[in-house]
Enzyme design. Sequence first.
Site: not given
Ligand code: NDP
Length: 487
Positions: A151, A249, A283, A463
Amino acid sequence: MFHLKNLIGGELLDPKDGGWIENIEPATGDVLGQIPRSQAADVELAVQAASRAFPSWSQTSFEERSACLRRWGALIANHAEALIAAESQDNGKPVSLARSVDIPRAQKNLEFFAGAIEHFASEAHIPADASHIHYTHRKPVGIVGCISPWNLPLYLFTWKIAPALAAGNCVIAKPSEITPVTAWMLSQWATEAGFPEGVFNVLHGYGHEVGQAIVDHPQIKAISFTGGTQTGAHIARTTAGQFKKLSLELGGKNPALVFADCNFDSALRTTLRSSFANQGQICLCSSRILIEESIYPAFRDALVEKASRIIPGDPTDETTKMGAVVSAAHRDKVLGYIQTAKELGATVLCGGETSPAPNERCANGFFIQPTILEGLDAQCSINQEEIFGPVITLQPFRSETEAVQLANNSSYGLAATIWTENLEQAHRVASRVETGIAWINCWLVRDLRTPFGGVKASGVGREGGFEALRFFTEPQNVCVSTGNGAH
Ligand code: NDP
């Protein structure tokens, strides 16, 4: 058509087994290029490179590490226009947002941690009789994994790698495979910034493949992860037996509490932004708007009127305020929630559909109208699950107690926004909401020194500032006798 590469041991490499993933432009649905579909074998190569680099990198002076980060930040500034265009194209966000938020903040993250490490000193404790001196020796953890979402691609990527590198760790980073381009651009400038080979490695690919292999690797000692709560829970489960350091996070379902005595115009303007900025894919976005009963009709009507005027546009157009959501799959997920809301009897006050393509170029893009829903039960899935799109719900409340109850009626606890001119009420409510961040009469105002993170299902750890540097170091207590007492 571009062809991205992994950065391993200072070299830009294709994935070992030759697998590739298509990268799609959200505004057009077109294939932009291909990215490596890396696997465990690529992680192994990166771990070997990082292991070779760690002994000398961990011994470099903080001045040297700081200088590398500053040079990298300057490279971002030099290439800002290319990064802005790439971030907007890769993610679907308006180019104006990438220009005002994403890329400046990525540069700032590097510069901030370049400065923070200069001020991150050990603590010492000396008892009154000076019999002993205790000091804390903070050592880099070793090889660390940094996994970031789609995002705010470069913004969140740099937010992790900067403190990790500043503290003397070697990094294996994985950006989201949906938005890999700006991380790839940054990886090309790592050597020019001065990082020795193997200190900073980037692997592209799917989370469940290369991401999981990073998480599982026994020589990777800490994982800093930002993403969805389910993925975070999965990572916590799969690393439990290895006792890795984890910073998670995760998602949010953030309330905005709008009290009757608020500055109406300011609350309205900012709630519109906090609801729909980046197509609602931050988020920290507000997704449950709680409004005091006496101003509910006026605030609702004004919000709906303003939201109806936001027309999703071509992200490359400088005047566009809302762009495309990140992928076809994500568009369908968000539309699925809207459909469920309709089935649950919600009143759709505005939006509720895909948005017509803004021009011929974007005919196959992924556009959703800003959507406002009312009349839903606080317990229903629409008010409980993270939608992560341009969709908000409105709920009335009658008292401060009810407002706080509604705000806390969530498994998530990332951020709350409180709108009131009553100073005492503002502080009281801030202390009662179960969130890691509470904004009073503002939203998304960040000071990088403050602790950032959520409670409950929104994450573990913080963080930001010294919190991040503490996460990326292992403190060792050293106790020295002065010969002036017990041995
Ligand atoms: P995901 O959890 O799908 O993915 C996050 C990252 O983790 C991606 O690089 C993803 O790769 C990777 N990933 C997925 N599965 C695994 C695994 N089994 N082991 C290790 N890495 C993995 O989230 P999104 O990318 O869809 O992001 C949106 C989410 O992030 C929302 O829930 C949002 O709220 C949260 N978010 C939280 C923030 C915070 O600071 N609290 C800030 C921004 C977003 P791939 O893309 O290939 O699946």
